[in-house]
Design a protein around this motif. Sequence first.
Motif, short mmCIF file in Angstrom:
data_model
loop_
_atom_site.label_atom_id
_atom_site.label_comp_id
_atom_site.label_asym_id
_atom_site.label_seq_id
_atom_site.Cartn_x
_atom_site.Cartn_y
_atom_site.Cartn_z
N GLU A 396 0.84 -1.21 0.00
CA GLU A 396 0.00 0.00 0.00
C GLU A 396 0.87 1.25 0.00
O GLU A 396 0.60 2.21 -0.73
CB GLU A 396 -0.93 -0.01 1.22
CG GLU A 396 -1.85 1.21 1.28
CD GLU A 396 -2.74 1.21 2.51
OE1 GLU A 396 -3.52 2.17 2.68
OE2 GLU A 396 -2.65 0.26 3.31
N ARG A 399 2.43 1.72 -3.50
CA ARG A 399 1.48 2.29 -4.47
C ARG A 399 1.25 3.77 -4.20
O ARG A 399 1.16 4.58 -5.14
CB ARG A 399 0.17 1.51 -4.40
CG ARG A 399 0.23 0.13 -5.03
CD ARG A 399 -1.17 -0.44 -5.20
NE ARG A 399 -1.80 -0.68 -3.90
CZ ARG A 399 -1.73 -1.83 -3.24
NH1 ARG A 399 -1.05 -2.85 -3.76
NH2 ARG A 399 -2.33 -1.98 -2.07
N ALA A 400 1.14 4.14 -2.92
CA ALA A 400 0.89 5.53 -2.57
C ALA A 400 2.03 6.45 -3.04
O ALA A 400 1.78 7.53 -3.57
CB ALA A 400 0.68 5.66 -1.07
N ARG A 402 4.17 5.84 -5.50
CA ARG A 402 4.20 5.86 -6.96
C ARG A 402 3.13 6.78 -7.52
O ARG A 402 3.36 7.50 -8.49
CB ARG A 402 4.02 4.44 -7.51
CG ARG A 402 5.23 3.54 -7.31
CD ARG A 402 4.98 2.19 -7.95
NE ARG A 402 4.84 2.32 -9.39
CZ ARG A 402 5.84 2.17 -10.25
NH1 ARG A 402 7.06 1.87 -9.81
NH2 ARG A 402 5.63 2.30 -11.53
N VAL A 403 1.94 6.75 -6.92
CA VAL A 403 0.86 7.63 -7.39
C VAL A 403 1.27 9.09 -7.28
O VAL A 403 1.01 9.91 -8.19
CB VAL A 403 -0.43 7.37 -6.60
CG1 VAL A 403 -1.47 8.45 -6.86
CG2 VAL A 403 -1.00 6.01 -6.95
N GLY A 404 1.93 9.43 -6.18
CA GLY A 404 2.37 10.81 -6.01
C GLY A 404 3.45 11.21 -7.00
O GLY A 404 3.43 12.33 -7.54
N GLU A 406 4.09 9.80 -10.00
CA GLU A 406 3.66 9.73 -11.40
C GLU A 406 3.06 11.04 -11.88
O GLU A 406 2.94 11.28 -13.09
CB GLU A 406 2.65 8.59 -11.58
CG GLU A 406 3.31 7.21 -11.55
CD GLU A 406 2.30 6.08 -11.51
OE1 GLU A 406 1.08 6.39 -11.44
OE2 GLU A 406 2.71 4.90 -11.54
N LYS A 407 2.68 11.90 -10.94
CA LYS A 407 2.14 13.21 -11.31
C LYS A 407 3.24 14.24 -11.59
O LYS A 407 2.96 15.37 -12.00
CB LYS A 407 1.24 13.74 -10.19
CG LYS A 407 0.04 12.84 -9.90
CD LYS A 407 -0.76 13.36 -8.73
CE LYS A 407 -1.94 12.43 -8.41
NZ LYS A 407 -2.72 12.92 -7.22
N PRO A 417 5.67 -1.88 -10.21
CA PRO A 417 4.70 -1.43 -9.20
C PRO A 417 4.78 -2.19 -7.88
O PRO A 417 4.37 -1.67 -6.84
CB PRO A 417 3.35 -1.65 -9.89
CG PRO A 417 3.65 -1.58 -11.35
CD PRO A 417 5.01 -2.16 -11.49
N LYS A 487 0.56 5.48 5.29
CA LYS A 487 0.22 6.01 3.97
C LYS A 487 0.36 7.53 3.92
O LYS A 487 0.83 8.09 2.93
CB LYS A 487 -1.20 5.60 3.61
CG LYS A 487 -1.62 5.98 2.20
CD LYS A 487 -3.01 5.47 1.89
CE LYS A 487 -3.43 5.87 0.48
NZ LYS A 487 -4.81 5.40 0.16
N GLU A 491 2.73 9.58 1.25
CA GLU A 491 2.14 10.55 0.32
C GLU A 491 2.77 11.92 0.50
O GLU A 491 3.05 12.62 -0.49
CB GLU A 491 0.63 10.63 0.55
CG GLU A 491 -0.12 9.38 0.11
CD GLU A 491 -1.60 9.45 0.46
OE1 GLU A 491 -2.38 8.71 -0.16
OE2 GLU A 491 -1.96 10.24 1.36
#
Length: 509
Positions: A396, A399-400, A402-404, A406-407, A417, A487, A491
């Motif tokens: 988790e 993923r958190a 990577r999401v940040g 990727e922007k 991933p 998380k 983030e």
Amino acid sequence: MAGQPAGGVLDYLNNTSTQLQITFHRIPGSALLIRYIKASYQDDPIRSVIELCLVVFVIRYFLSSKYSTENTNYVKLTEEEIDELVDEWQPEELVVAPTTDEQLEIDKIPVIVGPIGPKVKLTSGKTVTHLASYNFMNFVSSESICEKAITTLRNYGVGACGPPGFYGTLDVHMKLERDLANFLGVSDAIIYAQAFSTISSVIPAFAKRGDIIVAEKGCNFAIQKGLQISRSTIHWFEHNSISDLERVLENIRVQQLVKRKPLTRMFIICEGLSENYGDIIDLPKVVELKKKYKYRLILDDTWGFGVLGKTGRGVTEHTGVIPSEVDMIVGSMANTLVGGGGFCAGSAEVVDHQRISGAAFVFSAALPAMLAVTASEAIALLSAPTAVDGFSQLRENTRAFRVGIEKSDILWTPSDPESPIIHLRIKPQLCEKYGLTQHDQDRVLQEIVDEALQKDVLLTRARHIHHQEAHPNQPSIRVCVTAGHNKKDVEKAAGVVKGAASKVLPKRK
């Protein structure tokens, strides 16, 4: 004798032969020698010929003139010239002074006070989020591991003070080897005292001069040292490219047939989870090619062990490959297991061979008992039902982050991933836009690391010894996410890194 008739020549030869026979029979033991030669010739005439050749060789060897190994092909100098050269000679510095950039980096290295964890305290007094540690499952904070480590230290002392084969092996070492083999599902395992030396010792223990090794270009530095020590013939395939691997294997097969080269040992060496990229090898395809072309497979799962798979058994579990289909699985106990040293798991024959041929095993002091017990306890925690929560938290958090990232308009990652090791690199189009060389990219990434530290996020830039690397690696920041983070922290860290990149790069002209 040129004028003698033919009969006279025959008489002369007969007389000479008779005299030689009489003389030979007068030698003590000559009768025994004649009987031996006759019997030997009747039983095995080829052996008689070989023995005769050996006798001739021995006689020739002792009668040959003596020779000198001294090299006389040089200019002789006088004593004055020798003294002058000695006075002029200046030895190289044992340690070269660091460059300006290196000294700047050294001065900026943060120093941690107290124990390592998801958050650490620096000498400056601030507490920061730690994203540069290989403590992926946060076992460093485990009370049971700490208690067992302290007890073992009191009972066994600090170190073994001897190689494993020379009074260095302890009962806890043998237990750890059994624990590793049972956890991975293989016949046996062997432990080494240093993680880096494990793969660089395993390779030359099996591969020698004249053998063939097929390795990927993006392999880590420890593998490269093992390849260099082995002195084998190395063939490279593009990083994580199964199609290129098959192309290389087919080319080798054709060359072997065309040139009629003798059969030799052949190995494929790759990483499960890449240290320099963070991506995962397609292990089922590699095993398929290994069987097709009759190769042995050495898998360095240093970074996947304890991280990948439902229960942390590494890339074999993650990709559904039976561990016994891999000839040698190499890993580290200094990461997830929060201990030290490394291991090689496989068949009993593979392990036994290393006990007498693995240089780092034979000539290095054995692993301290405390670290062996720590690793065994960590394996027990990985096998416990509660480990599922830790793996879920780790994925988790990965993923958190990577999401940040990727922007970001500046950074990108080649990492998988599922990988808690996330490499951040400057996008190629921006490198071209700003004309960034490899050295410039290192400087920019270091400035991003420094800027993030100001915002309480501790990162590290991936370091390489460029002049010793077989193939250059693109500069990157190596982020290590752990199960100990939450998380929200991850983030926030991703936002800090993204903001630092947006602040630093536009400054470049």
